[in-house]
Design a protein around this motif. Structure first.
Motif, PDB file in Angstrom:
ATOM      1  N   LYS A  11      10.773 -12.907   7.752  1.00  0.00           N
ATOM      2  CA  LYS A  11       9.359 -13.143   8.548  1.00  0.00           C
ATOM      3  C   LYS A  11       8.869 -11.895   9.202  1.00  0.00           C
ATOM      4  CE  LYS A  11      10.442 -17.807   9.672  1.00  0.00           C
ATOM      5  NZ  LYS A  11      10.070 -18.353   8.455  1.00  0.00           N
ATOM      6  N   PHE A  12       7.617 -11.771   8.957  1.00  0.00           N
ATOM      7  CA  PHE A  12       7.287 -10.340   9.711  1.00  0.00           C
ATOM      8  C   PHE A  12       5.512 -10.696  10.242  1.00  0.00           C
ATOM      9  CE2 PHE A  12       5.261 -11.073   5.503  1.00  0.00           C
ATOM     10  CZ  PHE A  12       4.075 -10.619   5.581  1.00  0.00           C
ATOM     11  N   VAL A  13       5.333  -9.864  11.265  1.00  0.00           N
ATOM     12  CA  VAL A  13       4.231  -9.811  11.914  1.00  0.00           C
ATOM     13  C   VAL A  13       2.920  -9.660  10.944  1.00  0.00           C
ATOM     14  CG1 VAL A  13       2.811  -8.968  13.921  1.00  0.00           C
ATOM     15  CG2 VAL A  13       5.258  -9.384  14.054  1.00  0.00           C
ATOM     16  N   THR A  14       1.989 -10.470  10.718  1.00  0.00           N
ATOM     17  CA  THR A  14       0.855 -10.184  10.028  1.00  0.00           C
ATOM     18  C   THR A  14      -0.463  -9.429  10.814  1.00  0.00           C
ATOM     19  OG1 THR A  14      -0.286 -12.334  10.324  1.00  0.00           O
ATOM     20  CG2 THR A  14       1.405 -12.252   8.516  1.00  0.00           C
ATOM     21  N   GLY A  15      -1.199  -9.051   9.962  1.00  0.00           N
ATOM     22  CA  GLY A  15      -2.489  -8.310  10.470  1.00  0.00           C
ATOM     23  C   GLY A  15      -3.595  -8.619   9.570  1.00  0.00           C
ATOM     24  N   PRO A  16      -4.711  -8.137  10.075  1.00  0.00           N
ATOM     25  CA  PRO A  16      -5.979  -8.357   9.376  1.00  0.00           C
ATOM     26  C   PRO A  16      -5.808  -7.600   8.032  1.00  0.00           C
ATOM     27  CG  PRO A  16      -6.406  -6.863  11.111  1.00  0.00           C
ATOM     28  CD  PRO A  16      -5.199  -7.502  11.326  1.00  0.00           C
ATOM     29  N   GLU A  17      -4.892  -6.754   7.769  1.00  0.00           N
ATOM     30  CA  GLU A  17      -5.049  -5.984   6.606  1.00  0.00           C
ATOM     31  C   GLU A  17      -3.864  -6.612   5.715  1.00  0.00           C
ATOM     32  OE1 GLU A  17      -1.438  -4.813   8.892  1.00  0.00           O
ATOM     33  OE2 GLU A  17      -3.533  -5.024   9.301  1.00  0.00           O
ATOM     34  N   THR A  18      -3.079  -7.585   6.067  1.00  0.00           N
ATOM     35  CA  THR A  18      -2.072  -7.803   5.153  1.00  0.00           C
ATOM     36  C   THR A  18      -2.469  -8.331   3.690  1.00  0.00           C
ATOM     37  OG1 THR A  18      -0.896  -8.673   7.085  1.00  0.00           O
ATOM     38  CG2 THR A  18      -0.041  -9.410   5.036  1.00  0.00           C
ATOM     39  N   ASP A 145       3.919 -16.165   1.967  1.00  0.00           N
ATOM     40  CA  ASP A 145       3.157 -17.164   2.750  1.00  0.00           C
ATOM     41  C   ASP A 145       2.528 -16.532   4.062  1.00  0.00           C
ATOM     42  OD1 ASP A 145       3.866 -19.243   1.085  1.00  0.00           O
ATOM     43  OD2 ASP A 145       5.739 -19.711   2.484  1.00  0.00           O
ATOM     44  N   LEU A 146       1.362 -16.503   4.221  1.00  0.00           N
ATOM     45  CA  LEU A 146       0.694 -16.088   5.389  1.00  0.00           C
ATOM     46  C   LEU A 146       0.389 -17.241   6.346  1.00  0.00           C
ATOM     47  CD1 LEU A 146      -1.515 -13.077   3.964  1.00  0.00           C
ATOM     48  CD2 LEU A 146       1.143 -13.171   4.851  1.00  0.00           C
ATOM     49  N   ASP A 147       0.784 -17.273   7.404  1.00  0.00           N
ATOM     50  CA  ASP A 147       0.563 -18.833   8.105  1.00  0.00           C
ATOM     51  C   ASP A 147      -0.234 -18.534   9.544  1.00  0.00           C
ATOM     52  OD1 ASP A 147       2.045 -19.995   6.039  1.00  0.00           O
ATOM     53  OD2 ASP A 147       3.808 -20.496   7.513  1.00  0.00           O
ATOM     54  N   GLY A 156       4.129 -13.999   8.852  1.00  0.00           N
ATOM     55  CA  GLY A 156       4.244 -13.988   7.503  1.00  0.00           C
ATOM     56  C   GLY A 156       5.536 -14.105   6.968  1.00  0.00           C
ATOM     57  N   GLU A 157       5.858 -14.559   5.821  1.00  0.00           N
ATOM     58  CA  GLU A 157       7.120 -14.634   5.217  1.00  0.00           C
ATOM     59  C   GLU A 157       6.956 -14.217   3.559  1.00  0.00           C
ATOM     60  OE1 GLU A 157       9.717 -18.241   6.177  1.00  0.00           O
ATOM     61  OE2 GLU A 157       9.286 -18.617   4.185  1.00  0.00           O
ATOM     62  N   VAL A 158       8.090 -13.346   3.405  1.00  0.00           N
ATOM     63  CA  VAL A 158       8.393 -13.109   1.929  1.00  0.00           C
ATOM     64  C   VAL A 158       9.726 -13.808   1.570  1.00  0.00           C
ATOM     65  CG1 VAL A 158       8.785 -11.274   0.494  1.00  0.00           C
ATOM     66  CG2 VAL A 158       7.506 -10.716   2.225  1.00  0.00           C
ATOM     67  N   GLU A 159       9.676 -14.669   0.238  1.00  0.00           N
ATOM     68  CA  GLU A 159      10.694 -15.563   0.184  1.00  0.00           C
ATOM     69  C   GLU A 159      10.727 -15.400  -1.293  1.00  0.00           C
ATOM     70  OE1 GLU A 159      10.144 -20.177  -0.797  1.00  0.00           O
ATOM     71  OE2 GLU A 159      10.386 -19.814   1.442  1.00  0.00           O
ATOM     72  N   ALA A 160      12.404 -15.581  -1.501  1.00  0.00           N
ATOM     73  CA  ALA A 160      12.698 -15.918  -2.861  1.00  0.00           C
ATOM     74  C   ALA A 160      13.709 -16.924  -2.931  1.00  0.00           C
ATOM     75  CB  ALA A 160      13.622 -14.722  -3.372  1.00  0.00           C
ATOM     76  N   LEU A 161      13.482 -17.842  -4.021  1.00  0.00           N
ATOM     77  CA  LEU A 161      14.370 -19.146  -3.971  1.00  0.00           C
ATOM     78  C   LEU A 161      15.302 -18.783  -5.071  1.00  0.00           C
ATOM     79  CD1 LEU A 161      12.002 -21.949  -3.979  1.00  0.00           C
ATOM     80  CD2 LEU A 161      13.653 -21.213  -2.187  1.00  0.00           C
ATOM     81  N   VAL A 162      16.751 -18.814  -5.056  1.00  0.00           N
ATOM     82  CA  VAL A 162      17.972 -18.678  -6.000  1.00  0.00           C
ATOM     83  C   VAL A 162      18.598 -19.833  -5.992  1.00  0.00           C
ATOM     84  CG1 VAL A 162      17.808 -16.129  -5.649  1.00  0.00           C
ATOM     85  CG2 VAL A 162      19.289 -17.230  -4.324  1.00  0.00           C
ATOM     86  N   HIS A 163      19.509 -19.864  -7.127  1.00  0.00           N
ATOM     87  CA  HIS A 163      20.476 -21.074  -7.524  1.00  0.00           C
ATOM     88  C   HIS A 163      21.782 -20.711  -7.147  1.00  0.00           C
ATOM     89  CE1 HIS A 163      17.472 -23.359  -9.634  1.00  0.00           C
ATOM     90  NE2 HIS A 163      16.902 -22.224 -10.143  1.00  0.00           N
ATOM     91  N   LYS A 164      22.262 -19.531  -6.986  1.00  0.00           N
ATOM     92  CA  LYS A 164      23.536 -19.222  -6.646  1.00  0.00           C
ATOM     93  C   LYS A 164      23.728 -18.160  -5.578  1.00  0.00           C
ATOM     94  CE  LYS A 164      24.675 -19.937 -11.571  1.00  0.00           C
ATOM     95  NZ  LYS A 164      25.323 -19.215 -12.859  1.00  0.00           N
ATOM     96  N   GLU A 165      24.803 -18.211  -4.750  1.00  0.00           N
ATOM     97  CA  GLU A 165      24.900 -17.220  -3.844  1.00  0.00           C
ATOM     98  C   GLU A 165      25.170 -15.823  -4.215  1.00  0.00           C
ATOM     99  OE1 GLU A 165      28.206 -18.085  -1.133  1.00  0.00           O
ATOM    100  OE2 GLU A 165      27.040 -19.658  -0.073  1.00  0.00           O
TER     101      GLU A 165
END
Length: 221
Positions: A11-18, A145-147, A156-165
């Motif tokens: 997660k990160f802090v968003t701004g008008p420029e994101t 995702d910008l919420d 904001g959140e940068v996310e990746a989904l994976v199947h294995k550790e």
């Protein structure tokens, strides 16, 4: 063993420029959506205090996030996401130390397990997809995702989904690279919408979590 996708996110802090920066990097706006999340726990927060997060999302159903791979430090989170209700119910029995009731749908076990609503809010979200390496045809895009929640908090959140550790370190490397390209400082982090909600509207519950996590921010949504 519980089955599900492993979510690696930061997660990160968003701004008008994101959003402008995402466009400059070649990101694609997938869609915008509005939804309500409702989180459930016991009055003593027995789930959240052990890093389990039970949520019902409007038009999406139930999800239980459970702790993922440990040992990779930094301003990020790794969770296993369960969405099949029988698996969620089985995990709830286990973590709460409750007698197995036989039901396999979450709504049916809320009352018997002493679970109640602890947070409810609406989120306006814009969903972006971005591939870091255009040369790699098989590279899966990262999701951003910008919420903005209805109580005024934006994250904001940068996310990746994976199947294995085993795939987590590579996913984390990509997440940190994109975060840096978005101007996020190396150790910068931001609290989740849920944590800010509890801090503002349920301070006693927020203090319960502080007693467990201390300065290590709980970020379960």
């Amino acid at each position: 063993m519980a089955q599900g996708l492993i979510e690696v996110e930061r997660k990160f802090v968003t701004g008008p420029e994101t959003e402008e920066r995402l466009q400059e990097l070649g990101g694609t706006l997938e869609h915008r959506v509005t939804f309500r999340d409702i989180y459930y726990d016991t009055p003593e927060l027995n789930l959240m205090r052990t890093d389990y997060w039970l949520r019902h999302r409007e038009n999406s159903g139930w999800e239980l996030k459970i702790p993922g791979m440990a040992g990779v430090s930094g301003p990020h989170n790794v969770y296993l996401e369960l969405t099949a209700e029988p698996e969620i119910v089985a995990q709830l029995y286990k973590v709460l130390g409750a007698e197995v009731l036989g039901a396999e749908d979450v709504a049916a076990v809320l009352g018997p397990l002493g679970l109640q609503e602890v947070a409810s809010y609406v989120t306006n979200r814009s969903v972006w997809k971005l591939v870091l390496s255009r040369a790699d045809q098989e590279e899966l895009p990262l999701r951003v995702d910008l919420d903005t929640a209805d109580f005024g908090y934006a994250v904001g959140e940068v996310e990746a989904l994976v199947h294995k550790e085993a795939e987590v370190p590579a996913a984390l490397e990509k997440i940190n690279k994109l975060s840096s390209m978005l101007g996020v400082l190396a150790q910068e982090s931001a609290p989740s919408k849920l944590i800010v909600y509890l801090q503002r509207f349920r301070p006693q519950d927020y203090q319960r979590l502080l007693e467990v996590y201390g300065s290590r921010e709980a970020r379960g949504d």
